[in-house]
Design a protein around this motif. Sequence first.
Motif, PDB file in Angstrom:
ATOM      1  N   LYS A 161       0.853  -1.197   0.000  1.00 29.24           N
ATOM      2  CA  LYS A 161       0.000   0.000   0.000  1.00 29.24           C
ATOM      3  C   LYS A 161       0.885   1.242   0.000  1.00 29.24           C
ATOM      4  N   MET A 162       0.600   2.125  -0.926  1.00 28.01           N
ATOM      5  CA  MET A 162       1.380   3.356  -1.041  1.00 28.01           C
ATOM      6  C   MET A 162       0.505   4.549  -0.658  1.00 28.01           C
ATOM      7  N   PRO A 163       1.113   5.578  -0.174  1.00 28.83           N
ATOM      8  CA  PRO A 163       0.318   6.779   0.162  1.00 28.83           C
ATOM      9  C   PRO A 163      -0.268   7.424  -1.093  1.00 28.83           C
ATOM     10  N   TYR A 164      -1.314   8.165  -0.896  1.00 27.62           N
ATOM     11  CA  TYR A 164      -2.048   8.718  -2.047  1.00 27.62           C
ATOM     12  C   TYR A 164      -1.209   9.694  -2.847  1.00 27.62           C
ATOM     13  N   ASP A 165      -0.212  10.332  -2.239  1.00 29.45           N
ATOM     14  CA  ASP A 165       0.610  11.299  -2.965  1.00 29.45           C
ATOM     15  C   ASP A 165       1.990  10.734  -3.306  1.00 29.45           C
ATOM     16  N   PHE A 166       2.082   9.380  -3.475  1.00 29.76           N
ATOM     17  CA  PHE A 166       3.377   8.753  -3.732  1.00 29.76           C
ATOM     18  C   PHE A 166       3.947   9.209  -5.070  1.00 29.76           C
ATOM     19  N   PHE A 167       3.065   9.372  -6.118  1.00 26.40           N
ATOM     20  CA  PHE A 167       3.542   9.760  -7.439  1.00 26.40           C
ATOM     21  C   PHE A 167       3.377  11.271  -7.693  1.00 26.40           C
ATOM     22  N   TYR A 168       3.188  12.023  -6.645  1.00 25.32           N
ATOM     23  CA  TYR A 168       3.130  13.494  -6.817  1.00 25.32           C
ATOM     24  C   TYR A 168       4.483  13.993  -7.284  1.00 25.32           C
ATOM     25  N   PRO A 169       4.616  14.903  -8.266  1.00 26.39           N
ATOM     26  CA  PRO A 169       3.543  15.692  -8.912  1.00 26.39           C
ATOM     27  C   PRO A 169       3.093  15.113 -10.229  1.00 26.39           C
ATOM     28  N   PHE A 170       3.512  13.753 -10.525  1.00 32.34           N
ATOM     29  CA  PHE A 170       3.149  13.219 -11.835  1.00 32.34           C
ATOM     30  C   PHE A 170       1.648  13.063 -11.998  1.00 32.34           C
ATOM     31  N   LEU A 171       0.965  12.794 -10.927  1.00 33.46           N
ATOM     32  CA  LEU A 171      -0.467  12.525 -11.012  1.00 33.46           C
ATOM     33  C   LEU A 171      -1.261  13.544 -10.215  1.00 33.46           C
ATOM     34  N   SER A 172      -0.796  14.738 -10.212  1.00 29.05           N
ATOM     35  CA  SER A 172      -1.496  15.744  -9.385  1.00 29.05           C
ATOM     36  C   SER A 172      -2.847  16.120  -9.957  1.00 29.05           C
ATOM     37  N   SER A 173      -3.030  15.919 -11.280  1.00 27.91           N
ATOM     38  CA  SER A 173      -4.277  16.351 -11.887  1.00 27.91           C
ATOM     39  C   SER A 173      -5.186  15.204 -12.284  1.00 27.91           C
ATOM     40  N   CYS A 174      -4.766  13.911 -12.022  1.00 28.76           N
ATOM     41  CA  CYS A 174      -5.592  12.774 -12.461  1.00 28.76           C
ATOM     42  C   CYS A 174      -6.682  12.500 -11.454  1.00 28.76           C
ATOM     43  N   ILE A 175      -7.803  12.045 -11.963  1.00 27.48           N
ATOM     44  CA  ILE A 175      -8.919  11.727 -11.097  1.00 27.48           C
ATOM     45  C   ILE A 175      -9.577  10.461 -11.606  1.00 27.48           C
ATOM     46  N   GLY A 176     -10.233   9.714 -10.727  1.00 25.56           N
ATOM     47  CA  GLY A 176     -11.037   8.553 -11.116  1.00 25.56           C
ATOM     48  C   GLY A 176     -10.201   7.426 -11.669  1.00 25.56           C
ATOM     49  N   HIS A 177     -10.787   6.766 -12.730  1.00 29.37           N
ATOM     50  CA  HIS A 177     -10.151   5.588 -13.314  1.00 29.37           C
ATOM     51  C   HIS A 177      -8.859   5.939 -14.016  1.00 29.37           C
ATOM     52  N   SER A 178      -8.783   7.130 -14.589  1.00 28.59           N
ATOM     53  CA  SER A 178      -7.548   7.498 -15.288  1.00 28.59           C
ATOM     54  C   SER A 178      -6.373   7.550 -14.325  1.00 28.59           C
ATOM     55  N   CYS A 179      -6.631   7.955 -13.092  1.00 26.47           N
ATOM     56  CA  CYS A 179      -5.552   8.004 -12.089  1.00 26.47           C
ATOM     57  C   CYS A 179      -5.107   6.604 -11.722  1.00 26.47           C
ATOM     58  N   ASN A 180      -6.040   5.681 -11.542  1.00 29.53           N
ATOM     59  CA  ASN A 180      -5.681   4.296 -11.209  1.00 29.53           C
ATOM     60  C   ASN A 180      -4.898   3.658 -12.337  1.00 29.53           C
ATOM     61  N   ARG A 181      -5.323   3.967 -13.591  1.00 30.13           N
ATOM     62  CA  ARG A 181      -4.624   3.398 -14.735  1.00 30.13           C
ATOM     63  C   ARG A 181      -3.198   3.932 -14.803  1.00 30.13           C
ATOM     64  N   MET A 182      -3.019   5.172 -14.525  1.00 32.96           N
ATOM     65  CA  MET A 182      -1.688   5.759 -14.558  1.00 32.96           C
ATOM     66  C   MET A 182      -0.810   5.195 -13.447  1.00 32.96           C
ATOM     67  N   VAL A 183      -1.396   4.961 -12.274  1.00 34.35           N
ATOM     68  CA  VAL A 183      -0.639   4.347 -11.166  1.00 34.35           C
ATOM     69  C   VAL A 183      -0.156   2.970 -11.556  1.00 34.35           C
ATOM     70  N   LEU A 184      -1.033   2.202 -12.222  1.00 33.84           N
ATOM     71  CA  LEU A 184      -0.651   0.850 -12.637  1.00 33.84           C
ATOM     72  C   LEU A 184       0.475   0.894 -13.656  1.00 33.84           C
ATOM     73  N   ILE A 185       0.411   1.821 -14.600  1.00 32.18           N
ATOM     74  CA  ILE A 185       1.461   1.920 -15.633  1.00 32.18           C
ATOM     75  C   ILE A 185       2.782   2.308 -15.005  1.00 32.18           C
ATOM     76  N   LEU A 186       2.781   3.267 -14.120  1.00 31.37           N
ATOM     77  CA  LEU A 186       4.021   3.697 -13.486  1.00 31.37           C
ATOM     78  C   LEU A 186       4.604   2.613 -12.603  1.00 31.37           C
ATOM     79  N   THR A 187       3.744   1.881 -11.896  1.00 29.51           N
ATOM     80  CA  THR A 187       4.240   0.798 -11.021  1.00 29.51           C
ATOM     81  C   THR A 187       4.895  -0.303 -11.841  1.00 29.51           C
ATOM     82  N   THR A 188       4.245  -0.677 -12.971  1.00 30.25           N
ATOM     83  CA  THR A 188       4.820  -1.719 -13.825  1.00 30.25           C
ATOM     84  C   THR A 188       6.129  -1.279 -14.429  1.00 30.25           C
TER      85      THR A 188
END
Length: 621
Positions: free
Chosen positions: A583-610
């Motif tokens: 489990k990572m904190p909600y601002d772990f990928f800040y500022p890369f995902l500062s403007s993402c919301i909803g499903h697009s944010c989850n998708r971006m988190v998955l891409i960056l993690t992979t």
Amino acid sequence: MLSKPTIVFIIIILLLNFWSFWSLAQTNTTTIGPPAVPSTTTPINSAFGTCNCDLTRDVCDMNCCCDPDCSSDDRLTFTTCTTSTATNSGSRSCVTTGIVFRSNTPMYRTIVENGLFCVYIDNNIARNYYEIPRQVQDNVTFNTLAFKYGRTLSSATVSPTAAMSYYRVGDKLKAIYNDSIIGILSLPKSLFSDVCDDTNPILFYVNDVSQCNRHIKNVKEECSSSSFLSAASYYQNIRVAKLPSALNTSGKVISINVNDLVNISVSTSILCIDQSTGLSSLCPYALVPLPTYHSSNNSCSNVLKELAYSVLTNGSLGIVQLSVTLTLSNLDTRKINTTYFRQKFSVSYTNNVNANIFRRSGNPGYVVDQPLLAGKVGVNAANNQIILYNGDSKGFLTVISPTASGLCVSEQIDRVPILFGKNMRSGCILSVTLDNLTNNCQLIREQILNALVGTDTPTRVAMYGNSVVENVSDWVTILQQNVPQAPSNDLVGSSGICPNVVMGIHIRILWSYTGSLANPQAKIIGVSLSYDDPQNLAYQCVGSSCESSSRVQKYEITTTVSFVDVSEKPASELRFPPKVEVKMPYDFFYPFLSSCIGHSCNRMVLILTTATAVIFEQFLL
């Protein structure tokens, strides 16, 4: 600048040296002759001996595919190629000590753990070939190399040492013969064959039992002349030293204190074997008789059949008493093999401190090669159940022991104890005639059963090697299977056929390890005695042998013993490995995902993690 006299002196010295070398060369040329052929040189850093199977010059060696003398027709007859190409594969591995548990390969491997890298293939030529040795041409070089690399095996001169003041386990028992000759007390034993060797020494506190054969060529001559047939030769005029220091090793006539010697006393119970029943009983003799030849039937009576030494000791104080028990028999050429005569010898030790000794076969679990303790259920003086167990060989579970000729004769009373962990097969040959099968069928059945199970068959076997006779529950019952039924009156022999005869038994012992895995103890949990299916013994003859009813027919009686290990190791129960929840904190990928919301944010988190995981894995590789 050198002066002129100095220059002249140097020139003279050079001329003299040149003349001396030239003279030496002329002398060697005229006396030695042509130079010797140099030895074969080994190329540096190169392999040779590529065809080790080519051992015959100018001749094709079979299955040697690299032999240049073999033609194409010769190679057609080959079944395989014995050529083996040697490879230096010992250095072509990178392993750690935690991976290789045991290596039984012929290659030599050096395992090194300290270091980040290891060499997979060593292509340095100098490290892949042996150093070229030089030929040894003088003793100094030879002795230097032999001392450095070899091991000297020389016969060192043994200096006489003083005798020990007391016997130790494994020491030879010293004895004096005829009050003059110092020697060693011996126990005949078969060493390199089944023939008795009389030079086998008796060792202090080492119990031993042996059976061996005597080769007899002429009964009439050897009955009175052969010392091994006379029981007196094993105890008369023999005295044993209580302590080894009582006798020296000079071998000369000496005067010693009689109190330092022990006479061999004969047990009052001299046993004789009954020829009709094959059983032993007390002899009607007050003294041990000498062998006597009987010309009427070409036999020799009162010959030694069994001898048992009993030694009573008292620790470091030495031997207290030595007695011998004798069993005599008749050497009848009509009933035994005329070439060999089988004898049995034994020696046993007891301590003077405790005469009541119970011989264990383990403590507590059975030990391999120790006899199985066996007995019968009985009652003691207090009317409590106990196991009737004899401390001698009769208290063991035994199988039939054949004679020297392999025949089942009536004089055969010896039986071999079953040793724990040793599968075995034993038996003997039954010789019968046509008249025996027809008229003595019931007697043949009884003799075969007595040979298979013995006359006094035990019913219980000890579960442990130290089971006490007072605890009956520690002795398992011998289960019997396929027990033969008592034959009816109509099952009698007729026309050379004896029906319903059991010719073999099979003894199976189930055992298991108990206790800890580090120190397991063997325990017997079951014993089964299974009889073979009854069969008909039919007299068979071929050709002219059918005309004689006295011709002997031979049948084999067998006993097999097998041990079955039913041990069950404890089952290993392991917990499932824990699940790692990242489990990572909600601002772990800040500022890369500062403007993402909803499903697009989850998708971006998955891409960056992979992507992060792939980059990290490539970095590790």
